[in-house]
Scaffold this motif. Sequence first.
Motif, PDB file in Angstrom:
ATOM      1  N   UNK A   1       0.760  -1.153   0.083  1.00  0.00           N
ATOM      2  CA  UNK A   1      -0.164   0.143  -0.071  1.00  0.00           C
ATOM      3  C   UNK A   1       0.828   1.204   0.129  1.00  0.00           C
ATOM      4  N   UNK A   2       1.955   1.130   0.877  1.00  0.00           N
ATOM      5  CA  UNK A   2       2.997   2.527   0.812  1.00  0.00           C
ATOM      6  C   UNK A   2       3.622   2.409  -0.450  1.00  0.00           C
ATOM      7  N   UNK A   3       3.831   1.167  -0.982  1.00  0.00           N
ATOM      8  CA  UNK A   3       4.632   1.405  -2.333  1.00  0.00           C
ATOM      9  C   UNK A   3       3.847   2.258  -3.354  1.00  0.00           C
ATOM     10  N   UNK A   4       2.251   1.762  -3.360  1.00  0.00           N
ATOM     11  CA  UNK A   4       1.434   2.093  -4.187  1.00  0.00           C
ATOM     12  C   UNK A   4       1.472   3.715  -4.266  1.00  0.00           C
ATOM     13  N   UNK A   5       1.347   4.115  -2.815  1.00  0.00           N
ATOM     14  CA  UNK A   5       1.228   5.589  -2.457  1.00  0.00           C
ATOM     15  C   UNK A   5       2.433   6.427  -3.279  1.00  0.00           C
ATOM     16  N   UNK A   6       3.448   5.657  -2.879  1.00  0.00           N
ATOM     17  CA  UNK A   6       4.549   6.376  -3.326  1.00  0.00           C
ATOM     18  C   UNK A   6       4.743   6.513  -5.018  1.00  0.00           C
ATOM     19  N   UNK A   7       4.391   5.369  -5.595  1.00  0.00           N
ATOM     20  CA  UNK A   7       4.014   5.336  -6.954  1.00  0.00           C
ATOM     21  C   UNK A   7       3.151   6.436  -7.487  1.00  0.00           C
TER      22      UNK A   7
ATOM     23  N   UNK B   1       2.416   9.320  -5.978  1.00  0.00           N
ATOM     24  CA  UNK B   1       3.346  10.571  -6.090  1.00  0.00           C
ATOM     25  C   UNK B   1       4.108  11.023  -7.281  1.00  0.00           C
ATOM     26  N   UNK B   2       4.895   9.824  -7.499  1.00  0.00           N
ATOM     27  CA  UNK B   2       5.920   9.919  -8.554  1.00  0.00           C
ATOM     28  C   UNK B   2       5.074  10.028  -9.698  1.00  0.00           C
ATOM     29  N   UNK B   3       3.990   9.567  -9.979  1.00  0.00           N
ATOM     30  CA  UNK B   3       3.207   9.744 -11.481  1.00  0.00           C
ATOM     31  C   UNK B   3       2.744  11.115 -11.333  1.00  0.00           C
ATOM     32  N   UNK B   4       2.142  11.629 -10.271  1.00  0.00           N
ATOM     33  CA  UNK B   4       1.426  12.976 -10.195  1.00  0.00           C
ATOM     34  C   UNK B   4       2.397  14.070 -10.245  1.00  0.00           C
ATOM     35  N   UNK B   5       4.007  13.749  -9.909  1.00  0.00           N
ATOM     36  CA  UNK B   5       4.996  14.672  -9.969  1.00  0.00           C
ATOM     37  C   UNK B   5       5.328  15.011 -11.635  1.00  0.00           C
ATOM     38  N   UNK B   6       5.259  13.664 -12.281  1.00  0.00           N
ATOM     39  CA  UNK B   6       5.532  13.556 -13.850  1.00  0.00           C
ATOM     40  C   UNK B   6       4.327  14.398 -14.429  1.00  0.00           C
ATOM     41  N   UNK B   7       3.197  14.218 -14.271  1.00  0.00           N
ATOM     42  CA  UNK B   7       1.965  14.631 -14.678  1.00  0.00           C
ATOM     43  C   UNK B   7       2.214  16.245 -14.627  1.00  0.00           C
ATOM     44  N   UNK B   8       2.349  16.736 -13.394  1.00  0.00           N
ATOM     45  CA  UNK B   8       2.324  18.208 -13.358  1.00  0.00           C
ATOM     46  C   UNK B   8       3.630  18.956 -13.965  1.00  0.00           C
TER      47      UNK B   8
ATOM     48  N   UNK C   1      -0.676  19.011  -2.386  1.00  0.00           N
ATOM     49  CA  UNK C   1      -1.163  17.755  -2.025  1.00  0.00           C
ATOM     50  C   UNK C   1      -0.099  16.851  -2.148  1.00  0.00           C
ATOM     51  N   UNK C   2       0.741  16.877  -3.222  1.00  0.00           N
ATOM     52  CA  UNK C   2       1.950  15.960  -3.104  1.00  0.00           C
ATOM     53  C   UNK C   2       3.009  15.991  -2.121  1.00  0.00           C
ATOM     54  N   UNK C   3       2.939  17.341  -1.800  1.00  0.00           N
ATOM     55  CA  UNK C   3       4.261  17.775  -0.571  1.00  0.00           C
ATOM     56  C   UNK C   3       3.576  17.165   0.646  1.00  0.00           C
ATOM     57  N   UNK C   4       2.143  17.413   0.938  1.00  0.00           N
ATOM     58  CA  UNK C   4       1.621  17.110   2.127  1.00  0.00           C
ATOM     59  C   UNK C   4       1.604  15.354   2.217  1.00  0.00           C
ATOM     60  N   UNK C   5       1.359  14.705   1.249  1.00  0.00           N
ATOM     61  CA  UNK C   5       1.297  13.459   1.261  1.00  0.00           C
ATOM     62  C   UNK C   5       2.642  12.707   1.357  1.00  0.00           C
ATOM     63  N   UNK C   6       3.525  13.457   0.742  1.00  0.00           N
ATOM     64  CA  UNK C   6       5.091  12.926   1.173  1.00  0.00           C
ATOM     65  C   UNK C   6       5.354  13.161   2.681  1.00  0.00           C
ATOM     66  N   UNK C   7       5.020  14.225   3.212  1.00  0.00           N
ATOM     67  CA  UNK C   7       5.207  14.567   4.749  1.00  0.00           C
ATOM     68  C   UNK C   7       4.569  13.394   5.547  1.00  0.00           C
ATOM     69  N   UNK C   8       3.315  13.283   5.131  1.00  0.00           N
ATOM     70  CA  UNK C   8       2.387  12.058   5.779  1.00  0.00           C
ATOM     71  C   UNK C   8       3.067  10.925   5.783  1.00  0.00           C
TER      72      UNK C   8
ATOM     73  N   UNK D   1      -6.418   7.569  -2.481  1.00  0.00           N
ATOM     74  CA  UNK D   1      -7.659   7.941  -3.131  1.00  0.00           C
ATOM     75  C   UNK D   1      -7.813   9.460  -2.976  1.00  0.00           C
ATOM     76  N   UNK D   2      -7.474  10.052  -2.143  1.00  0.00           N
ATOM     77  CA  UNK D   2      -7.391  11.793  -1.963  1.00  0.00           C
ATOM     78  C   UNK D   2      -6.602  12.316  -2.873  1.00  0.00           C
ATOM     79  N   UNK D   3      -5.489  11.566  -2.949  1.00  0.00           N
ATOM     80  CA  UNK D   3      -4.292  12.355  -3.808  1.00  0.00           C
ATOM     81  C   UNK D   3      -4.725  12.146  -5.357  1.00  0.00           C
ATOM     82  N   UNK D   4      -5.209  11.048  -5.566  1.00  0.00           N
ATOM     83  CA  UNK D   4      -5.775  10.905  -7.024  1.00  0.00           C
ATOM     84  C   UNK D   4      -6.929  11.875  -7.421  1.00  0.00           C
TER      85      UNK D   4
END
Length: 596
Positions: A535-541, A543-550, A565-572, A589-592
């Motif tokens: 689950x943590x690995x999927x969340x980090x994936x 974040x990585x995908x969202x960084x590429x998207x933006x 949202x990306x920064x907050x999720x990484x801190x979380x 789900x929230x990040x997506x």
Amino acid sequence: MDGKGNNAPAIGIDLGTTYSCVAVWKHERIEIIPNDQGNRTTPSSVAFADAERLIGDGAKNQATMNPANTIFDAKRLIGRRFSDGKVQEDMKLWPFKVIQGPANTPKIVVSYKREEKEFLAEEISSMILGKMKETAEAYLGKPVKDAVITVPAYFNDSQRQATKDAGAIAGLNVIRMINEPTAAAIAYGLDNKSDINGKINVLVFDLGGGTFDVSILTIEQGGGTFEVKAVGGDTHLGGEDFDNRMVDHCAREFKRRYNKDLSENKRALGRLRFACEKAKRILSCSTQTSIELDGLHEAIDFSMKFSRAKFEELNMSFFNKCMETLKACLSDATIEKSCVNEVILVGGSTRIPKVQCMLQDFFEKKKLCKSVNPDEAVAYGAAVMAAKLTGNNNKSCRDLMLMDVTPLSLGIELIGELFDVIIPRNTPIPTKKSKIHSTVCDYQVCVDIKAKEQELQITICWGAPRGFGQFNDIFEIDANGILTVTSEIISTGKTEKLMITNENGRLSKEEIEKMIEDADKYKQEDQEYKKKADAFNALEDCIYNMKNKIKSMKKSRKLRKMEDAIVDTAKWIKHNQAASVDEVHRMKEDLETICK
């Protein structure tokens, strides 16, 4: 036949001291099953960490970082007493802690999830067997229940029963235990059946990581009938001992150079052991190598050249012991060395050039058989036996006939420490033999029943004067090599069956059931940890995908919101490693949702 309906076929497991292997009959042949790392053998190691339990490659890979909680060599403890001299010797070299448990049993102490835990060798072995079971289940896509497990030919009754108990704790129905060199001979016989005409004599030289066996068999009828003539061995001799000699030599050299003692630095010794094992392997194909370790102890770098000649000099006493055992085995089998048709090499340590050279010299330059894989032959043979015992109709399985022997003499100790043998060593099994004895003192209440390397005791109330109480001792050894003793008082017909219980190290039915429950609990914890890690690995994936998207987005309020949202999720993630799987899924789900 690959099994009936939804039932998986029975598997064959080589439970080794240093590496284990699992095989199965599938697609009309034996398949060696690779593990989740793609390796055909799996380290017999279990590691306990703050957050998880690792078995196999994962355990071995982190051993130098976590030496006190990485367990290996369980096979050298199983079925032995804590006070056993071999156990006491090994304890000086192991980085993990071993204490004396009830009934003089050795218990391994580790730190797991910040708690101190104690395990019997049967439990550690069951974890390795469980790993092999899971490996087979992943390959077959079905739950596996039945298994044939191999043991060293020279294992005694206690070691065999403890191994069988380990199988039960792992959730396996152990349909048979067979001797490792016999299993290897089956592999050879099947591979070479077209070349076997009439009867041939084969000698299996099995030198593994922790045990040594030599077996002499006759194979006939196109490789289908295997009759063991004699066995010899040492349940405490193998590659680990060769490594230990190298480690001792390097530690002495470190002391000589720097006047520093490595013996109390478990991590340094673990790193040194790992390097020595690697150097040993290299020396099987090169005449020289070097050991290089940065900051080994007190920030001191250690570098040392190691030659094949030095390795052989350090271990010559072990190699000579192997040859003496081989000669004794030939004598027991009443077979001249010139009558041995094939010498089959089994076990990783037979790759050592000096071992091969000594064997060739002894057999007068006879070519050694290397057609069987020394790491896989034992599991191969076990899988053939598993297929036969579960009704496989393939001719190779159907025609297999095996006649094995018991390695140790069994009998009664009489007055004056005289040993009255009831079943001599190298007697074909299964077998049942009896002898009549008399009481040696008035109202004798107990009889000592002994075998080499082990002692059992049965208590019977005779209530008769010396010489008048006669009893018929019946010794029975089953196809697994496990002993049952029954003593019958002739005058009354009363019988007493020897039950080897917790008092002499045997696990009770209740203890095994408790260990099965514990094994299930550990398995569930492993699965929960894996779910959370995934689950943590999927969340980090995410974040990585969202960084590429933006990266390709224009500046806007939406972009700023996504970046936040990306920064907050990484801190979380950084501050919430103890979060539940559901919480991690919600964060993803929230990040997506924000980054849609």
